[in-house]
Design a protein around this motif. Structure first.
Motif, PDB file in Angstrom:
ATOM      1  N   ALA A  33     118.287-101.938  54.397  1.00 53.59           N
ATOM      2  CA  ALA A  33     116.954-101.765  54.981  1.00 53.59           C
ATOM      3  C   ALA A  33     116.754-102.768  56.114  1.00 53.59           C
ATOM      4  CB  ALA A  33     115.887-101.936  53.906  1.00 53.59           C
ATOM      5  N   ARG A  62     126.400 -93.228  50.427  1.00 49.78           N
ATOM      6  CA  ARG A  62     124.980 -93.551  50.242  1.00 49.78           C
ATOM      7  C   ARG A  62     124.534 -94.637  51.224  1.00 49.78           C
ATOM      8  NH1 ARG A  62     123.319 -96.748  46.267  1.00 49.78           N
ATOM      9  NH2 ARG A  62     125.358 -96.569  45.316  1.00 49.78           N
ATOM     10  N   ASP A  89     122.359 -93.650  61.839  1.00 46.24           N
ATOM     11  CA  ASP A  89     121.999 -92.475  62.622  1.00 46.24           C
ATOM     12  C   ASP A  89     123.188 -91.539  62.757  1.00 46.24           C
ATOM     13  OD1 ASP A  89     119.379 -93.457  63.417  1.00 46.24           O
ATOM     14  OD2 ASP A  89     120.484 -94.935  64.585  1.00 46.24           O
ATOM     15  N   ALA A  91     124.392 -93.288  54.795  1.00 48.31           N
ATOM     16  CA  ALA A  91     123.206 -92.445  55.031  1.00 48.31           C
ATOM     17  C   ALA A  91     122.071 -93.228  55.697  1.00 48.31           C
ATOM     18  CB  ALA A  91     122.718 -91.830  53.726  1.00 48.31           C
ATOM     19  N   TRP A  92     122.172 -94.546  55.729  1.00 43.07           N
ATOM     20  CA  TRP A  92     121.168 -95.339  56.436  1.00 43.07           C
ATOM     21  C   TRP A  92     121.364 -95.272  57.947  1.00 43.07           C
ATOM     22  CZ3 TRP A  92     117.070 -98.190  54.381  1.00 43.07           C
ATOM     23  CH2 TRP A  92     117.030 -98.281  52.991  1.00 43.07           C
ATOM     24  N   ARG A 112     118.661-101.621  59.077  1.00 42.44           N
ATOM     25  CA  ARG A 112     117.925-100.485  59.647  1.00 42.44           C
ATOM     26  C   ARG A 112     116.736-100.976  60.485  1.00 42.44           C
ATOM     27  NH1 ARG A 112     118.971 -95.536  61.144  1.00 42.44           N
ATOM     28  NH2 ARG A 112     117.771 -96.242  62.911  1.00 42.44           N
TER      29      ARG A 112
END
Lengths: 214, 249
Positions: free
Chosen positions: B194, B214, B220, B217-218, B197
């Motif tokens: 996070a 997984r 782009d 998936a954060w 991100r």
């Protein structure tokens, strides 16, 4: 079933109107499983019929306040105490699609897998974006305040979607790896039989009859 | 990726052009990377996936100027790393690039806060300011309480987070992370992802090497490597079968 107990769990926290139940159900689960108000009233009708809730005070059907009964509370405790049954899986469209694609002429199974994987990965990215937003919202809450139960619930639901998507991608990868292996075995058998090597063959449509490889 | 309100693409922070890295010569030569092209723009978060030995970590060390390419070039904010003098490269690494290693590379004789403040002080930031930034970075990682402890006094997961805080301190425009969540539980991993991100949303270019779908998936965009080349440039292809090489025909 899940809506029934979902509403019961909310009513366990105090009497509520139908519209209120719908709003609370959705804020706990995001809009992952949108509820229409008709479903809410139908379910409330059944819960009342079964003696698990009762109307409180006056009011018409749309403005009726409902409260949980002792029977309802017992039923709810039982629900929380028992695991969700996984021995009766609901029909899964993707599993059915892949099962039907095996051996169907004109269907490129690897292409079916690839398209699904692309879609699932993209869904996983969308869920992860929502999760990032939810985590940021939680970060911005004052340190003295507890996390909002609705926010925590929403995060749990989102994470379930992410983990399930991850599991689906792994399963698709596994299916594809199996198809590649079966195709290689087939090519090898073809080679041994003196036929031309089948390496450049179009993506394989495996023959997955039971016992085919034994 | 574009700047808000315009259709102009955001500036390329990292460009890999025809990038190759060969170890050894002759028949024993190992081609770790073979002619890789990649552009990461400001505000873009790219995950790099691939089986072991596919060149992921090599790509990252070259992008961070920690190793020298045998072919092609690496540009960071338009500057070709191969043309910089050693001192210039060191300065660029200190000021623009944040690098999270698989192993933590913390200096054992310095406290957590000092480890984080050091690169800033080397760059001329006043000691008090560097300390304040370090404490803020630790706070962001949920580690305020370990500021004055030495690396051997904190857990592996905490050391990893200190290393991440060190990589993120200051205004780094390029963040490179090699399996940064290795020693962390899933919740802390999420916090780290996070954070990357957020940095990317604030305008940093982020490159994450990972083997977990997984975590990817954060990002782009996902770049898949196999045998030192890019085999796919979206999240579109098989993650696991590319990773295990089983998907290779």
């Amino acid at each position: 079933m899940s809506i029934r107990f979902g509403l019961l769990a909310l009513l366990d926290q105090g009497p509520r109107y139908g519209s209120q139940l719908r709003a609370e159900f959705e804020s706990r689960t995001g809009t992952t499983w949108p509820l229409n108000i008709g479903q809410v009233y139908t379910t409330l009708g059944r819960l009342e019929r079964d003696g698990l809730i009762r109307p409180e005070g006056g009011g018409d059907a749309k403005q009726q306040l409902y409260a949980i009964t002792e029977e309802g509370r017992r039923s709810l405790v039982e629900w929380f105490d028992s695991p969700v049954d996984r021995t009766q899986p609901s029909r899964d469209e993707l599993a059915i699609k892949l099962a039907m694609a095996v051996g169907t002429p004109g269907v490129d199974l690897r292409e079916v897998i690839q398209r699904q994987r692309r879609h699932t990965l993209s869904a996983m990215r969308d869920y992860t974006r929502l999760k990032a937003d939810a985590m940021n919202a939680d970060r911005s809450r004052p340190e003295s305040a507890d996390s909002d139960p609705d926010d925590v619930a929403w995060l749990l639901v989102l994470e379930q979607l992410i983990f399930y998507a991850e599991a689906e991608v792994r399963w698709l990868d596994h299916c594809e790896a199996r198809l590649v292996r079966l195709a290689a075995q087939r090519a090898e058998r073809g080679g041994r039989a003196g036929g031309p090597p089948a390496a450049d063959e179009a993506p394989p449509r495996p023959v997955a009859r039971k016992g085919a490889s034994s | 990726m574009s700047h808000p309100g315009t259709d102009e693409p955001a500036a390329a922070v990292l460009e890999l052009r025809e990038l190759s890295r060969t170890h050894g010569t002759g028949p024993a030569a190992v081609h770790a990377l073979r002619g890789v092209h990649m552009t990461v723009r400001a505000g873009e978060f790219v995950a790099v996936m691939g089986p072991s030995g596919s060149g992921k970590s090599t790509l990252l060390t070259l992008a961070g100027g920690l190793d020298t390419a045998t072919g092609g070039e690496v540009l960071v904010e338009g500057q070709a790393l191969g043309q910089l003098k050693r001192a210039q490269l060191a300065k660029l690494r200190r000021t623009s690039i944040g690098y999270v290693f698989q192993d933590y590379n913390l200096i054992p004789a310095l406290t957590a806060a000092e480890n984080i403040a050091l690169p800033r002080e080397l760059d001329g930031v006043r000691q008090r300011t560097a300390r304040r930034e370090a404490l803020a970075a630790l706070e962001e990682m949920g580690l305020a309480e370990v500021a004055d402890r030495f690396p051997d006094e904190i857990s592996g997961g905490q050391q990893q987070r200190v290393a991440i805080a060190r990589a993120l301190v200051g205004d780094r425009r390029l963040l490179l992370a090699d399996e940064p969540t290795g020693a962390l539980d899933t919740e802390t991993s999420d916090a780290v992802l996070a954070l990357l991100r957020r940095r990317s949303d604030q305008g940093a270019a982020v490159v994450l090497v990972t083997h977990e779908t997984r975590f990817a998936a954060w990002a782009d965009r996902v770049v898949f490597l196999r045998d030192g080349t890019v085999v796919d440039e979206s999240a579109a292809s098989s993650a696991e079968s590319l990773l295990t090489g089983e998907g290779a025909r």
